[in-house]
Design an enzyme around this catalytic site. Structure first.
Site, PDB file in Angstrom:
ATOM      1  N   GLU A 213      -3.800   7.138   0.063  1.00  0.00           N
ATOM      2  CA  GLU A 213      -2.739   7.185  -0.936  1.00  0.00           C
ATOM      3  C   GLU A 213      -3.014   8.159  -2.075  1.00  0.00           C
ATOM      4  O   GLU A 213      -2.079   8.787  -2.607  1.00  0.00           O
ATOM      5  CB  GLU A 213      -2.486   5.779  -1.493  1.00  0.00           C
ATOM      6  CG  GLU A 213      -1.710   4.862  -0.567  1.00  0.00           C
ATOM      7  CD  GLU A 213      -2.537   4.323   0.590  1.00  0.00           C
ATOM      8  OE1 GLU A 213      -1.946   3.812   1.566  1.00  0.00           O
ATOM      9  OE2 GLU A 213      -3.793   4.418   0.529  1.00  0.00           O
TER      10      GLU A 213
ATOM     11  N   GLU B 113     -11.539  -0.882  -3.477  1.00  0.00           N
ATOM     12  CA  GLU B 113     -10.314  -1.619  -3.156  1.00  0.00           C
ATOM     13  C   GLU B 113      -9.701  -2.237  -4.409  1.00  0.00           C
ATOM     14  O   GLU B 113      -8.478  -2.261  -4.558  1.00  0.00           O
ATOM     15  CB  GLU B 113     -10.613  -2.698  -2.113  1.00  0.00           C
ATOM     16  CG  GLU B 113      -9.394  -3.397  -1.565  1.00  0.00           C
ATOM     17  CD  GLU B 113      -8.541  -2.525  -0.652  1.00  0.00           C
ATOM     18  OE1 GLU B 113      -7.549  -3.041  -0.099  1.00  0.00           O
ATOM     19  OE2 GLU B 113      -8.866  -1.323  -0.480  1.00  0.00           O
TER      20      GLU B 113
ATOM     21  N   ASP C 192       3.640  -2.593  -2.028  1.00  0.00           N
ATOM     22  CA  ASP C 192       3.676  -1.165  -2.331  1.00  0.00           C
ATOM     23  C   ASP C 192       4.816  -0.395  -1.662  1.00  0.00           C
ATOM     24  O   ASP C 192       5.683   0.191  -2.321  1.00  0.00           O
ATOM     25  CB  ASP C 192       2.329  -0.519  -1.995  1.00  0.00           C
ATOM     26  CG  ASP C 192       1.811  -0.900  -0.612  1.00  0.00           C
ATOM     27  OD1 ASP C 192       2.379  -1.786   0.037  1.00  0.00           O
ATOM     28  OD2 ASP C 192       0.816  -0.289  -0.170  1.00  0.00           O
TER      29      ASP C 192
ATOM     30  N   GLU D 162       2.937  -2.986  10.894  1.00  0.00           N
ATOM     31  CA  GLU D 162       2.043  -1.943  11.382  1.00  0.00           C
ATOM     32  C   GLU D 162       2.626  -1.256  12.617  1.00  0.00           C
ATOM     33  O   GLU D 162       2.533  -0.034  12.770  1.00  0.00           O
ATOM     34  CB  GLU D 162       0.668  -2.531  11.704  1.00  0.00           C
ATOM     35  CG  GLU D 162      -0.070  -3.129  10.522  1.00  0.00           C
ATOM     36  CD  GLU D 162      -0.538  -2.103   9.499  1.00  0.00           C
ATOM     37  OE1 GLU D 162      -0.421  -0.899   9.765  1.00  0.00           O
ATOM     38  OE2 GLU D 162      -1.021  -2.520   8.427  1.00  0.00           O
TER      39      GLU D 162
ATOM     40  N   THR E 243       5.828   6.120   4.901  1.00  0.00           N
ATOM     41  CA  THR E 243       4.623   5.589   4.267  1.00  0.00           C
ATOM     42  C   THR E 243       3.375   5.870   5.096  1.00  0.00           C
ATOM     43  O   THR E 243       2.260   5.756   4.593  1.00  0.00           O
ATOM     44  CB  THR E 243       4.765   4.076   4.015  1.00  0.00           C
ATOM     45  OG1 THR E 243       3.757   3.646   3.101  1.00  0.00           O
ATOM     46  CG2 THR E 243       4.665   3.285   5.319  1.00  0.00           C
TER      47      THR E 243
END
Length: 584
Positions: free
Chosen positions: A396, A375, A281, A137, A487
């Protein structure tokens, strides 16, 4: 098949294809012409509402709590599944501001961008905080935001418009400081794959290392760390991220599959299942984007192999993707997870446009069932997961919709984006900002989705950015240059990364000793070495005979500055669906 390096300037000469998914909610006939100027303004209003409320009620803390007009110092909590207590001293690092700086620039909010940059530059010791943060993060949200904003602020064309008072590169200094504070997670790991957590002030302290991580956490670092190396001329950041990726790549099974959860000290999988969703991902995303950004064939070879095996072992048939046992390839869970929604966008970048359109249509259909993305959605049963049916404002699907519009120029993708924009305004906008959804299952009495008191930083950094770009055509990113998005939605220039580092190294400006002369590293390195049984020039492995341990795993020798590890090589295989010859 054709390579589509989708950037904001791209116009692809492809006609829109019909979507074959029987459940497709999208058609080329979307009725009246869209009022793009109104939608562009609505997307800007989405950002303004969230950003203004953050600055009013939360800054300089990390994230806004929109229901209580308060704040959360959440950087120490992101991914903190073990509930390790956060230091009472920690008061936030303006996470939302840093994450959103590039979006401010793209939306033309020059005054706010300059004010934000100047405030950060005036706080040069901003990351000297006693807080244990998630390396992944911190890399994608903080480091990426700083680097992207630095590139935009120093741009020879529009930079002076963004920084009318001038800019001296202060964001890069902050990024360099942060990068150094992330490095202990790599340097003290026996495999080179980073520990999941690092203390910004104290590094990795004995007894605090968290050896459990995941594929995304170890394999989604090279864009930001690589760009930091290119901009500073110090190879150590890119080398650490690339070697972590190589160590991860070497863990794949005979089927060339990678799992999700892993032990970074032993280099073993904690569970024997894998997929393209949560925990994995962005690993796939960064393989291709690293190739596009840096031009290194090694990244392409990894991506080609990884993509081929995904399509072989994780695709249910048609638009859906399941999890599989990485040893046998047999399906384990038939579910759509919201983080999978990045996949169609990646497929567009890879040139697999037909598959991207088909999968996006199915994901869009799920959105239309709930006016949000649960989710987890059990697509074989046609229902949401019994417990994980929240929507934490994930961006996304906005991202993939943007890529598909850029590739096809089909207005049906703009129409769907307009629908999503209307849905979030109807259900998630509150006076104090934008609230996450506690459950997409609506209350039977009120007909509304219950909300949660958090506005994630990525809502402004990504969702607002992609929505705006779907309706705009006159931003600083649409002036003829090519950009790739991390991302976290931070733009990086495709033509900048390679030549800058080559020039710096050729001129002898890149010194391997830079890391070791930095005060933070110099003061801490001897403590780390003593605490972990290391010495300068000594190997990091405590059991060199182990399969995943090498006595030359890394060195603290200031004469080298980085380390070497065994490189994973994709086994020779028949040309997959993305043979490089198709990139011509």
């Amino acid at each position: 098949m054709r390579w589509l390096a989708v950037v904001v300037t791209l116009t692809v000469g492809l006609h829109a294809k019909s979507l074959r998914a029987s459940s497709s909610p999208l058609t080329s006939d979307q009725g009246p012409t869209l009022e793009l100027s109104s939608l562009q303004q609505a997307a800007k209003d989405l950002f303004d509402h969230g950003f203004d409320q953050y600055m009013l009620y939360a800054f300089p803390h990390d994230e806004l709590k929109p229901l209580t007009y308060s704040y959360s110092d959440s950087l120490g909590e992101l991914g903190n599944l073990d509930r390790v207590p956060v230091s009472a001293e920690y008061k936030g690092v303006a996470l939302t501001l840093i994450d959103s700086l590039p979006t401010l620039a793209v939306l033309g909010k020059h005054k706010e961008f300059e004010q934000g940059v100047q405030w950060l530059v005036d706080h040069a010791d901003w990351f000297d905080a006693d807080v244990r943060i998630n390396v992944f993060e911190g890399n994608i949200r903080l480091l990426g935001g700083l680097l992207s904003a630095h590139i935009l602020a120093s741009h020879g064309g529009f930079g002076p418009q963004l920084m009318q008072g001038g800019y001296n590169g202060g964001l890069l200094d902050l990024a360099h400081s942060l990068g150094l504070r992330l490095l202990p997670a790599f340097l003290l790991s026996p495999t080179g794959m980073p520990y999941a957590w690092v203390n910004l002030r104290h590094g990795i302290q004995p007894g605090t290392a968290t050896k459990e991580s995941n594929t995304a956490g170890c394999g989604s670092l090279v864009l930001e760390m690589g760009m930091l190396s290119r901009l500073t001329g110090n190879r150590v950041f890119e080398t650490a991220a690339r070697d972590a990726l190589r160590a991860l790549w070497a863990m794949r099974t005979p089927l060339d599959l990678l799992g999700t959860d892993l032990d970074v000290e032993q280099g073993i999988w904690l569970h024997q299942h894998g997929g393209i969703g949560a925990g994995a991902d962005s690993f796939f995303e960064y393989l291709l984007k690293a190739y596009l950004l840096f031009g290194d064939d090694e990244y392409w070879d990894m991506f080609n192999c990884a993509y081929s095996t995904v399509m072989l072992h994780y695709r249910t048939g048609g638009p859906w993707y399941h999890d599989s046992d990485i040893r046998t390839g047999r399906p384990t869970q038939f579910q759509f997870t919201s983080l999978q929604a990045f996949w169609p966008g990646l497929q567009v970048l890879a040139g697999d446009l037909e598959a991207a359109m088909e999968t996006h249509a199915a994901f869009a259909w799920v959105w239309q069932q709930f006016q949000a993305l649960p989710e987890r959605y059990l697509y074989q049963m046609g229902t949401v997961h019994p417990t994980e049916h929240y929507y934490p404002l994930r961006p996304e699907l906005f991202e993939s919709t943007f890529y598909l519009f850029e590739a096809t120029r089909n207005p049906m993708y703009q129409a769907f984006a307009a629908e999503m924009l209307a849905d979030v305004n109807e259900s998630m906008r509150v006076p104090g900002g934008w609230a996450s959804v506690g459950s997409v299952v609506r209350d039977g009495r009120t007909g509304r989705m219950p909300l949660e008191d958090i506005q994630p930083s990525y809502w402004l950094a990504e969702a607002a950015l992609y929505l705006y770009l779907l309706f705009a055509n006159d931003t600083i990113l649409q002036q003829g240059e090519q950009w790739i998005f991390t991302t976290e939605g931070h733009p990086l220039p495709l033509d900048h990364a390679s030549h800058r580092l080559q020039q710096a190294w050729a001129a002898g400006k890149a010194t391997k000793a830079t890391l070791h002369t930095h005060p933070f590293y110099r003061e801490a390195s001897s403590q780390w070495a003593a605490a972990f049984g290391l010495s300068r020039g000594a190997g990091a492995c405590r059991n060199p005979g182990e399969q995943h341990c090498n006595s030359t795993a890394f060195t603290l020798d200031s004469g080298s500055g980085w380390f070497s590890r065994p490189r994973g090589i994709c086994p020779a295989r028949k040309a997959g669906p993305l043979a490089r010859s198709q990139l011509q």
